[in-house]
Design an enzyme around this catalytic site. Structure first.
Site, short mmCIF file in Angstrom:
data_model
loop_
_atom_site.label_atom_id
_atom_site.label_comp_id
_atom_site.label_asym_id
_atom_site.label_seq_id
_atom_site.Cartn_x
_atom_site.Cartn_y
_atom_site.Cartn_z
CB ALA A 1 -0.88 0.05 1.30
CG ASP A 2 3.41 2.21 3.35
OD1 ASP A 2 2.25 2.62 3.42
OD2 ASP A 2 3.78 1.58 4.24
CB SER B 1 2.71 -3.19 -14.93
OG SER B 1 2.25 -3.54 -13.80
CG LEU B 2 -2.20 -6.24 -15.51
CD1 LEU B 2 -2.69 -7.34 -14.90
CD2 LEU B 2 -2.99 -5.93 -16.92
CD GLU C 1 -6.38 -14.57 -17.68
OE1 GLU C 1 -5.63 -14.23 -17.18
OE2 GLU C 1 -6.73 -14.86 -18.85
CE LYS D 1 -2.18 -8.29 -10.69
NZ LYS D 1 -0.92 -8.62 -9.62
CG ASP E 1 1.46 -12.41 -4.73
OD1 ASP E 1 1.97 -11.46 -5.46
OD2 ASP E 1 1.43 -12.01 -3.62
CE1 TYR F 1 0.32 -13.34 -17.20
CE2 TYR F 1 -0.07 -14.86 -15.53
CZ TYR F 1 0.60 -13.80 -16.30
OH TYR F 1 1.59 -13.05 -15.35
CE LYS G 1 -5.09 -11.19 -18.60
NZ LYS G 1 -4.33 -12.44 -18.94
CE LYS H 1 -2.92 -5.43 -7.25
NZ LYS H 1 -1.82 -5.15 -6.36
CB CYS I 1 17.50 -16.16 29.14
SG CYS I 1 16.99 -17.63 28.62
CB CYS J 1 18.33 -20.34 31.55
SG CYS J 1 19.33 -19.27 30.84
CB CYS K 1 19.70 -16.74 26.31
SG CYS K 1 20.47 -17.65 27.58
CB CYS L 1 20.03 -21.60 27.94
SG CYS L 1 18.04 -21.02 27.35
S1 IVH Z 1 -1.70 -10.18 -17.78
C1 IVH Z 1 -0.20 -6.83 -20.07
N1 IVH Z 1 -2.89 -12.21 -16.33
O1 IVH Z 1 0.13 -9.37 -12.68
C2 IVH Z 1 -0.94 -7.56 -19.31
N2 IVH Z 1 -0.97 -10.96 -15.68
O2 IVH Z 1 0.37 -6.31 -12.60
C3 IVH Z 1 0.19 -8.59 -18.76
N3 IVH Z 1 -0.62 -11.53 -12.96
O3 IVH Z 1 3.03 -8.72 -14.57
C4 IVH Z 1 -0.30 -9.21 -17.65
N4 IVH Z 1 -2.02 -13.20 -12.99
O4 IVH Z 1 2.75 -10.86 -12.95
C5 IVH Z 1 -1.83 -11.03 -16.50
N5 IVH Z 1 -3.81 -13.70 -15.12
C6 IVH Z 1 -2.93 -12.99 -15.25
C7 IVH Z 1 -1.89 -12.61 -14.03
C8 IVH Z 1 -1.23 -11.51 -14.07
C9 IVH Z 1 -0.97 -12.62 -12.14
C10 IVH Z 1 0.64 -10.74 -12.75
C11 IVH Z 1 1.98 -10.63 -13.75
C12 IVH Z 1 1.70 -9.05 -14.23
C13 IVH Z 1 1.27 -8.54 -13.15
C14 IVH Z 1 0.52 -7.24 -13.43
#
Ligand code: IVH
Length: 714
Positions: free
Chosen positions: A70-71, A118-119, A150, A152, A154, A261, A325, A349, A443, A446, A461, A467
């Protein structure tokens, strides 16, 4: 960032005891932004670019995040908000045009044919609706959109290149443009087909997420802990750390999975919709997440989000949201990208799983190595489907920083879905008269002094030999190969005899022959094994001083430092006298410790802590009375096998610290340098070694493992 976000935690006093809060940080207040001058904005953007680049590297390159998600998200949002208000100030190195951390490892770099992007994130219905509205506006359409949803995962994303249906190359995402070539490591994974089944284009790139299941993660960590190896913070770090191993054999032994994916480059179109593409992935032999669905409207997407959120804690792997998507690939092409993310997809998220409860007590656990770890005893509470009654408080600084007190109401969170953490204290609910927590200096197991060396966060300790919390561990160390090397006394037997009450301290080991008949009568023993054990024990009554010192298990006194001490002090009596003197004189004069190359101030501190504890001396004397401790030969640096050699240490060493290793090598006449060149004679390769090990192989420089190095030193 792919890990579950962590929410803000303030002002929850009026909420129900179990709370779910969205992870989205406060947006930058508009008024505050409006009053920003141009030069302040430029300064802040420079500072944000630096901070974000630092955290990207920590997360993506070193697999060791330093701040909460979050930070991190808040830093990015702040950056985006300032850029939106001052577009002229957008920097060439702006974080909004960069992704992840640049690779800087021992792996060769691979440039992606199509960048790995990225997304954007959404944290609730409103943001998801905004995403849909934006896409429709862009396309000029009003009818509902069809999505593929799909979970997501981790983990970490990778790009797999297939030519003529054969797997030829695989890379991590890296900075999105260039990743690390982890082809050999990926070949060890069962879920990556070596050849694609059925028809495939001449060239195709397939993308997906490498991850570790929760069960595999817990089992790996347990195995790692048992061997004293690195324990991973969460499944994502374990997956990344396992894939990015220079030694392919280590990766092969790790349980990694993949869900495919996305697509990268392709020499010909393979599908008209993403849903069809997922079907092709399955035909080719990839795993596609079975929870993926095609959804015909925004409402269906919202329902799906709720449905998956409910299933989340019961899934075998960590997810931190759902990716939506737009299904039609022609629409995806029209929508294209903005900055680092596509306009046709969004990651919705989940809120982090949180709850409030009362901290009943703080219990101090003493680990097998003497470390005092505070544990929160909680009023049991359900957090995201898991009953939590305990949480780690890490160390005394952490308690002080968060001002956590017994009786406090605290906000709990499950990080990475596994380990519960205390995020903060609800101070409005603090009981009257509560006092700051005072961490014990003795400790609890002990009663001996628990010391915290300067610069360290852990208090330990100092009475390892007596101990109870450390006894079994110490005994196992005591009889281990480099120490007393007693045949027939394995870990299990030590534990068994300890439970029987026969072993309180190491001196008791030498009284075991008195119990020979009793031992012979035990299950699994018999006369011969009992007699052999007695013999093995008697044979070790004579012991070289260096082995004796090593066997005591004093922190930081590994085999090498024990050898240095033995050679310097020559006899047990001399060592004992000088050490006792050292505990009473001023710290500047701390004996001649400083003059023994390799014995630095922190090691001297450990020794004086050990000798400062009267109970240790008593145990030491009892032990010495059982033994004939042989004097050591004095040191000589010139006749050593490494005299005059140029050596380099790389990777993590297991039996000695880096300074210790360096000092020993130097004391034996070697020259220690930091970088590998043709002039280097030997490279000592520890765990997780990187580019230096590679370079040595390239240059034909001799490499040895840590164990081989120890053998070489004799
Ligand atoms: S699609 C251009 N699909 O999320 C889009 N990403 O925040 C390419 N991730 O780098 C990513 N599950 O590491 C896609 N079903 C999914 C995913 C996914 C996890 C991760 C992936 C990506 C990151 C983006």
């Amino acid at each position: 960032m792919t890990k579950p976000p962590r929410p803000r935690t303030e002002s929850q006093a009026d909420q129900a005891r179990s709370v779910r809060r969205p992870a989205k940080p406060e947006p930058t207040p508009k008024a505050e932004l409006d009053s920003l001058t141009e030069s302040e904005a430029a300064d802040q953007l420079a500072d944000l670019a630096r901070q974000i680049a630092h955290h990207d590297a920590a997360y993506h390159t070193r697999d060791a995040p330093e701040i909460a998600d979050a930070d991190y998200d808040a830093l990015r949002r702040r950056n985006a908000a300032i850029e939106a208000r001052f577009p002229a100030l957008i920097r060439p190195d702006s974080p909004s045009t960069r992704i992840g951390g640049a690779p800087e490892s021992g792996f060769a770099k691979l440039r992606h044919r199509v960048p790995m992007l990225s997304l954007d994130n959404a944290f609730g219905n409103i943001e998801f609706a905004e995403f849909c509205a934006r896409a429709k506006r862009f396309l000029g359409r009003t009818e509902p959109l069809t999505f593929v949803a799909e979970p997501k995962i981790d983990g970490l994303s990778i790009n797999l290149t297939y030519q003529h249906g054969r797997f030829v190359r695989g890379a991590t995402r890296g900075d999105g443009t260039e990743g690390e070539d982890v082809t050999a490591n990926l070949r060890t994974m069962k879920s990556i087909p070596e050849t694609l089944h059925g028809n495939a284009p001449e060239l195709i790139e397939i993308r997906g997420e490498v991850f570790m299941t929760k069960a595999d993660f817990l089992a790996l960590n347990q195995a790692q802990a048992e061997t004293g190896a690195k324990v991973f913070a969460n499944p994502r770090n374990a997956a990344a750390g396992s894939l990015r191993q220079l030694d392919v054999k280590i990766t092969a032994g790790r349980p990694l999975s993949l869900f495919a994916y996305a697509q990268g480059e392709s020499s010909e179109p393979v599908a008209a919709t993403h849903w069809e593409y997922l079907d092709r992935l399955k035909t080719w032999g990839f795993d596609v997440n079975p929870l993926s669905r095609r959804l015909g409207s925004e409402t269906d997407a919202e329902n799906f989000q709720t449905d998956i959120a409910l299933q989340r804690s019961g899934l075998g792997y960590d997810i931190d949201g759902v990716v939506y998507k737009i299904d039609d690939l022609a629409l995806q092409r029209r929508l294209g990208f903005v900055g680092r993310a596509p306009r046709w997809a969004i990651a919705w998220k989940f809120p982090a799983e949180q709850a409030m409860t009362v901290l009943r007590d703080i219990r101090i656990q003493v680990g097998r190595t003497g470390a005092l770890t505070p544990v929160a005893e909680l009023e049991p509470i359900n957090v995201g489907g898991v009953l939590v009654a305990r949480a780690t408080l890490h160390n005394e600084d952490e308690i002080a920083r968060k001002d956590i007190r017994i009786g406090d109401t605290v906000v709990l969170q499950r990080a990475g879905d596994v380990i519960p953490q205390i995020v903060s204290v609800v101070t409005d609910r603090r009981p009257d008269g509560s006092k700051p927590y005072v961490f014990p200096e003795l400790c609890p197991a002990c009663g001996s002094n628990a010391a915290r060396p300067p610069g360290e966060v852990v208090r330990r300790c100092t009475a390892g030999l007596i101990c109870p919390a450390q006894r079994v561990e110490r005994l196992i160390h005591f009889v281990s190969r480099p120490a007393f090397d007693i045949d027939g006394l394995g870990d299990k037997t030590i534990q068994e005899f300890y439970t029987e009450g026969w072993l309180h301290g190491p001196a008791d080991l030498f009284r075991l022959p008195d119990r020979e008949a009793e031992i012979a009568a035990r299950e699994g023993w018999g006369k011969t094994s009992a007699r052999n054990l007695s013999r093995a024990i008697r044979a070790r009554r004579t012991i070289p001083l260096e082995r004796f010192i090593y066997a005591l298990g004093i922190r930081r006194i590994g085999a090498t430092n024990a050898r240095l001490l033995a050679r310097h002090y020559a006899s047990f009596a001399n060592w004992r006298t000088q050490m006792l003197a050292a505990t009473t004189i001023g710290s500047d004069e701390r004996l001649q410790l400083g003059s023994i190359t390799g014995i630095g101030p922190s090691i001297a501190e450990e020794l004086t802590d050990f000798f400062g504890e009267a109970r240790n001396i008593a145990a030491l004397d009892q032990l010495a009375a059982e033994l004939d401790i042989q004097d050591a030969a004095q040191a000589s640096g010139t006749d050593s096998p490494i005299a005059g050699k140029i050596v380099v240490f790389t990777g993590t060493l297991q039996t000695m610290t880096r300074p210790e290793a360096k000092a020993t090598a130097e004391s034996l006449g070697a020259k220690v340098t930091d970088s590998v060149s043709k002039k280097t004679d030997i490279v000592i390769v520890g765990a997780d070694a990187g580019s230096k090990a590679h370079k040595a192989t390239e240059l034909g420089v001799r490499t040895v493992t840590e164990a081989e190095w120890q053998d070489l030193l004799g």
